[in-house]
Design an enzyme around this catalytic site. Structure first.
Site, PDB file in Angstrom:
ATOM      1  N   GLU A 164       0.953  -1.227   0.260  1.00 51.63           N
ATOM      2  CA  GLU A 164      -0.056   0.118  -0.086  1.00 51.63           C
ATOM      3  C   GLU A 164       0.336   1.490   0.077  1.00 51.63           C
ATOM      4  O   GLU A 164       0.978   1.874   0.478  1.00 51.63           O
ATOM      5  CB  GLU A 164      -0.965  -0.095   1.156  1.00 51.63           C
ATOM      6  CG  GLU A 164      -2.094  -1.641   1.421  1.00 51.63           C
ATOM      7  CD  GLU A 164      -2.370  -1.339   2.645  1.00 51.63           C
ATOM      8  OE1 GLU A 164      -3.845  -2.172   2.324  1.00 51.63           O
ATOM      9  OE2 GLU A 164      -2.519  -0.416   3.772  1.00 51.63           O
ATOM     10  N   GLU A 271      -6.836 -10.674  -0.567  1.00 50.80           N
ATOM     11  CA  GLU A 271      -7.031 -10.517   0.667  1.00 50.80           C
ATOM     12  C   GLU A 271      -8.801 -10.270   0.247  1.00 50.80           C
ATOM     13  O   GLU A 271      -9.096  -9.670   0.608  1.00 50.80           O
ATOM     14  CB  GLU A 271      -6.679  -9.304   1.509  1.00 50.80           C
ATOM     15  CG  GLU A 271      -5.291  -9.001   1.319  1.00 50.80           C
ATOM     16  CD  GLU A 271      -4.651  -7.675   2.470  1.00 50.80           C
ATOM     17  OE1 GLU A 271      -3.720  -7.974   2.444  1.00 50.80           O
ATOM     18  OE2 GLU A 271      -5.371  -7.406   2.925  1.00 50.80           O
TER      19      GLU A 271
END
Ligand code: G3I
Length: 378
Positions: A164, A271
């Site tokens: 991220e 995820e």
């Protein structure tokens, strides 16, 4: 299949194992009916799940072993939890999950070596409390990555090296994290070099969310392309997949898989969950909205979620030559990180009682096709 036998099959899928709390291999009962998610997709891609040490015993461990052939530590391998102080590592939780994986013959993804969240404060401060220099921070990052990767060398096949770093605002490229403020983009490149030096066999991922958002996807693509051109050892891209009943659209998901695969890199969804709430990320409550934990899983939630899961897995199967693994974020609806957003969510394929939901049967209801020649099986 009449109502009685369907109940028989359903309960056997969830509980077809005698489970035990010790590290010994969980034995499979004789009933072949107990085919799990991983068995339906054995010629397609790995089927993984993110877990905590709480999941390693009892019915949870049976559900894991019956349905998955890969695990990820939801939090135990992150920098803060595993390296709380400069000269102190907390291995217990990560070791428990890695040992479970090894004992049960499961593969393991490592998550995550460098992230702006759950990073310990000491990493960025010197003994006087001043912010450290780029050189000191990179040295600390190197020490952390080298130590953690070496410890799990024979258990972890792939690492989310960096997580991220791309900003969500169209006008901003890199997230202005403390890593970026101190090191610029060099910490990203160095992290991959440190991880590769520590375990040259490990598959190294860049991992992010909202990867189906065209503007963000383009930025990730440009960063990964540049890394490849600079000879940075990046080997794969992780699409987190925190999706919802109305996001992403099929064409954006296919575009993301094709775009990153066009860089010669396999893709994983790392995820996966499908929130039953549309709108803001995972059903976050709007200002002033009351926290609600009484919510039950309704047909109004279930039907659009089934449609989304059917579409998603149809895309994964169609792109099996590019997709090497799918990991669900959490095991069953009793506990999901999304509950932390103010209302009970039901984003997974197993309900609050570990029973397969209708979406589970939609996901496993397909006619297997022969693997394409260029299929990358991990
Ligand atoms: O361990 C402490 C505990 O000692 C303390 O009593 C408790 C109360 O505050 O907090 C516990 O730490 C929590 C940790 O989960 C373990 O449960 C943290 O507060 C909480 O923030 C942390 O949440 C995790 C979150 O990442 C952190 O950002 C979620 O469980 C985890 O599912 C989530 O996972 C991330 C992926 O790593 C990256 N992609 C997005 C995904 C969802 O946010």
């Amino acid at each position: 299949m009449n109502k009685f036998t369907s109940i028989l099959v359903i309960s056997s899928v969830a509980l077809s194992f005698t489970y035990c709390s010790s590290g010994s291999k969980i034995s499979k009962s004789s009933s072949n009916a107990a085919k799990g998610l991983k068995d339906y997709y054995k010629d397609y891609f790995l089927m993984g799940v993110a877990i905590t040490p709480r999941n390693l015993k009892g019915e949870d461990s049976a559900l894991i072993v019956n349905n998955f052939n890969s695990v990820t530590a939801e939090n135990a391998m992150k920098m803060g939890p595993i390296h709380p102080k400069e000269n102190e590592y907390f291995w217990k939780d990560a070791d428990a999950i890695a040992d479970f994986a090894k004992n049960q013959g499961l593969k393991m993804r490592g998550h995550t070596l460098c992230w702006h969240s759950q990073a310990p404060a000491w990493m960025f401060k010197d003994e006087k409390g001043d912010t450290v220099s780029k050189e000191v921070l990179l040295q600390r990052l190197k020490e952390h990555i080298t130590t953690v990767v070496n410890r799990y060398k024979d258990r972890v096949y792939g690492w989310d090296v960096v997580n991220e770093v791309i900003d969500d605002r169209d006008s901003v490229f890199y997230r202005p994290s403390i890593w970026y403020k101190i090191c610029g983009e060099d910490f990203i490149m160095k992290a991959f070099e440190y991880a590769h030096a520590a375990d040259p066999k490990a598959i190294l991922f860049y991992n992010d969310y909202n990867t189906e958002n065209p503007k963000k996807r383009e930025k990730i693509y440009q960063m990964v392309k540049k890394m490849k051109e600079k000879g940075i050892p990046i080997h794969a891209v992780g699409l987190q997949g925190h999706w919802s009943i109305n996001n992403p659209p099929r064409e954006e998901l296919e575009k993301s898989i094709n775009m990153f695969a066009s860089l010669g890199l396999p893709v994983q969804v790392t995820e996966l969950d499908v929130s039953v709430y549309g709108g803001r990320q995972g059903g976050q409550l709007s200002q002033g909205q009351r926290r609600d934990t009484t919510t039950v899983f309704t047909p109004e939630m279930e039907e659009p979620q089934r449609e989304k899961y059917k579409m998603i897995f149809d895309v994964f199967r169609q792109h099996r030559d590019k997709v090497t693994g799918i990991t669900f974020w959490n095991l069953y609806d009793r506990y999901t990180w999304l509950d932390g957003r103010g209302r009970k969510n039901f984003p997974l394929l197993f309900d609050i009682n570990r029973q397969p939901k209708k979406a589970y049967w939609d996901v496993v209801n397909f006619t297997p096709e022969k693997a394409p020649a260029n299929k990358q099986v991990l």
